[in-house]
Design a protein around this motif. Structure first.
Motif, mmCIF file in Angstrom:
data_model
loop_
_atom_site.group_PDB
_atom_site.id
_atom_site.type_symbol
_atom_site.label_atom_id
_atom_site.label_comp_id
_atom_site.label_asym_id
_atom_site.label_seq_id
_atom_site.Cartn_x
_atom_site.Cartn_y
_atom_site.Cartn_z
ATOM 1 N N PHE A 1 18.766 32.343 30.468
ATOM 2 C CA PHE A 1 18.610 31.174 31.325
ATOM 3 C C PHE A 1 17.538 30.237 30.787
ATOM 4 O O PHE A 1 17.681 29.014 30.847
ATOM 5 N N VAL A 2 16.453 30.802 30.270
ATOM 6 C CA VAL A 2 15.378 29.971 29.726
ATOM 7 C C VAL A 2 15.881 29.148 28.544
ATOM 8 O O VAL A 2 15.647 27.929 28.458
ATOM 9 N N LEU A 3 16.604 29.805 27.629
ATOM 10 C CA LEU A 3 17.097 29.094 26.448
ATOM 11 C C LEU A 3 18.185 28.087 26.806
ATOM 12 O O LEU A 3 18.245 26.992 26.229
ATOM 13 N N LEU A 4 19.060 28.440 27.749
ATOM 14 C CA LEU A 4 20.082 27.488 28.182
ATOM 15 C C LEU A 4 19.444 26.254 28.812
ATOM 16 O O LEU A 4 19.873 25.120 28.562
ATOM 17 N N ASP A 5 18.426 26.470 29.623
ATOM 18 C CA ASP A 5 17.740 25.353 30.259
ATOM 19 C C ASP A 5 17.047 24.476 29.215
ATOM 20 O O ASP A 5 17.139 23.239 29.261
ATOM 21 N N THR A 6 16.393 25.111 28.255
ATOM 22 C CA THR A 6 15.721 24.354 27.195
ATOM 23 C C THR A 6 16.724 23.586 26.343
ATOM 24 O O THR A 6 16.515 22.405 26.019
ATOM 25 N N ALA A 7 17.824 24.252 25.981
ATOM 26 C CA ALA A 7 18.847 23.592 25.164
ATOM 27 C C ALA A 7 19.463 22.411 25.904
ATOM 28 O O ALA A 7 19.768 21.370 25.297
ATOM 29 N N TYR A 8 19.620 22.532 27.221
ATOM 30 C CA TYR A 8 20.205 21.430 28.009
ATOM 31 C C TYR A 8 19.319 20.190 27.957
ATOM 32 O O TYR A 8 19.805 19.069 27.702
#
Length: 260
Positions: free
Chosen positions: A163-170
């Motif tokens: 979730f952290v990486l998905l949020d950052t990538a978004y």
């Protein structure tokens, strides 16, 4: 929050005893794979779909979209089983292209259908578990089954960082689009490369910060999660035993060749 995680927190089956759901899903998956029965695979897909949609309260359209993802990969994989290139046509169909036939046999079609239905039956078992059981409940079950603590903690940390990486990538992607970072193919390649590099660097920094935060809170090598006591329902256990007994008998019969 990704779709699967969001759906499992809103499922009506979320508060059912996690051991019941875990053993039901795992045993059903084993029987489907071992039996290799097309009829059993179809029955398991129907049963898990009914439990997830009707009992779990998940929308049929949402569940259908999730099921289409593995089905698309299976369709592409089974093309190689159905379609052959031969100098002579096979019994199912054949199209001549020059000196070669694009052809297929009934045996190949039957094998492809069996493989697809079996795989989708196994996927439906995993979807039933993941769409109706939170990650913390799954880790509770693994802990109760004496799963190594290191493996459970790695699962929890990896799950958290998805979730952290998905949020950052978004947010990086939004910033790149605002600066016309995807206006051309060359710009898209450059933006994607930059995104991957930034994600890698930030993931390293965040992992270090996470470890420092855990150390400051007296981390002793174990991540302890608050467990909820949800007693097993006797009716649910009886139903699971009955279903798994039927599947066991069905598997034995299918393996000796009476039922396909």
């Amino acid at each position: 929050m990704i779709v699967v995680d969001k759906l499992c927190y809103t499922s009506k089956l979320r508060y059912v005893n996690p051991y019941e759901k875990f053993f039901f899903a795992v045993l059903t998956l084993i029987f489907v794979i071992v039996s290799r029965s097309t009829a059993m695979g179809a029955a398991v897909i129907a049963m898990n779909s009914w439990l997830t949609v009707k009992k779990g309260g998940i929308r049929a359209a949402e569940y259908g979209r999730l099921m289409m993802i593995p089905l698309a990969f299976l369709f592409l994989s089974t093309i190689a089983i159905v379609i052959n290139f031969s100098s002579a046509p096979l019994d199912a169909f054949g199209f001549r292209v020059g000196e070669t036939y694009i052809t297929g046999s009934y045996e190949g079609i039957e094998r492809a259908v069996r493989l697809t239905v079996t795989a989708m039956g196994a996927v439906s078992c995993l979807y039933f578990l993941s769409l109706n059981t939170t990650m913390t409940d799954i880790l509770t079950v693994l802990s109760g089954l004496r799963c190594p603590a290191l493996l459970s903690e790695l699962m929890l940390l990896i799950y958290r960082y998805i979730f952290v990486l998905l949020d950052t990538a978004y947010y990086i992607s939004v910033a790149q689009n605002a600066r016309l970072g995807n206006v051309s193919l060359r710009a898209r390649v450059k933006s994607f490369t930059s995104l991957v590099q930034t994600l890698f660097i930030r993931s390293i920094k965040r992992s270090a910060a996470l470890y420092d935060a855990m150390e400051s809170r007296c981390y002793d090598g174990r991540i302890r999660v608050l467990k909820e006591n949800r007693p097993a329902d006797r009716k649910d256990i009886t139903a699971i035993v009955a279903v798994e007994t039927i599947l066991l008998v069905w598997t034995v019969v299918a393996r000796i060749g009476i039922i396909g």
